[in-house]
Design an enzyme around this catalytic site. Sequence first.
Site, PDB file in Angstrom:
ATOM      1  CG  HIS A  98     -16.515   3.836  -6.434  1.00  0.00           C
ATOM      2  ND1 HIS A  98     -15.409   4.223  -5.720  1.00  0.00           N
ATOM      3  CD2 HIS A  98     -16.388   2.511  -6.657  1.00  0.00           C
ATOM      4  CE1 HIS A  98     -14.629   3.164  -5.518  1.00  0.00           C
ATOM      5  NE2 HIS A  98     -15.203   2.108  -6.068  1.00  0.00           N
ATOM      6  CG  HIS A 115     -18.898  -1.271  -7.761  1.00  0.00           C
ATOM      7  ND1 HIS A 115     -17.993  -1.595  -8.743  1.00  0.00           N
ATOM      8  CD2 HIS A 115     -18.168  -0.864  -6.696  1.00  0.00           C
ATOM      9  CE1 HIS A 115     -16.762  -1.399  -8.288  1.00  0.00           C
ATOM     10  NE2 HIS A 115     -16.840  -0.948  -7.060  1.00  0.00           N
TER      11      HIS A 115
END
Length: 110
Positions: free
Chosen positions: A104, A106
Site C-alpha cells: 500500500h 500512503h
Amino acid sequence: MAEADTLFDKIVRKEIPADIIYEDETCLAFRDIAPTAKTHFLVIPKNRDGLSRLSKAESRHETLIGHLLVVAAKVAKEEGLGEDGFRTVINDGKHGCQSVYHLHVHVIGG
Ligand code: DGP
C-alpha cells in the site's frame, strides 16, 4: 500456493467497510483509519500478486506499481493536495514499520 488473506483483501471484497475514494479495475484508494494528517489515504492493488511488501517486487509488477503511483497523484489532486503537495510512503517490513502485509502507498497531506 494461495496467498493468505489480508485485512485489505477484505476491504477490496467490501466485507469490511472503508471510506473508498477511488476504485478502478486494478486498485482501490480509501481513507486510513488512523490518519496522521488532515488527508491520509492508502492506494492498494486489488490483486496483490505476491506483493505483500515492496521488497517482493519483480519486473512483472512494474506496470502495477506505476499505476498505484499515478492513481496516488490523481486522487491527491482530487483531494485538494495538488498545489501544496503531499508525502507518499511505502513501509516495508519490520524495520519499515509495516503492519499490513498487502502493498500500500500512503498519501499524506494537508
Ligand atoms: P503500514 O503500517 O504501512 O502497514 O500501514 C497500515 C495502515 O493501514 C495504517 O496506517 C492503518 C491502516 N489500517 C489498518 N487497518 C485498517 C482498516 O481496517 N481500515 C482502514 N481504512 N485502514 C486501516
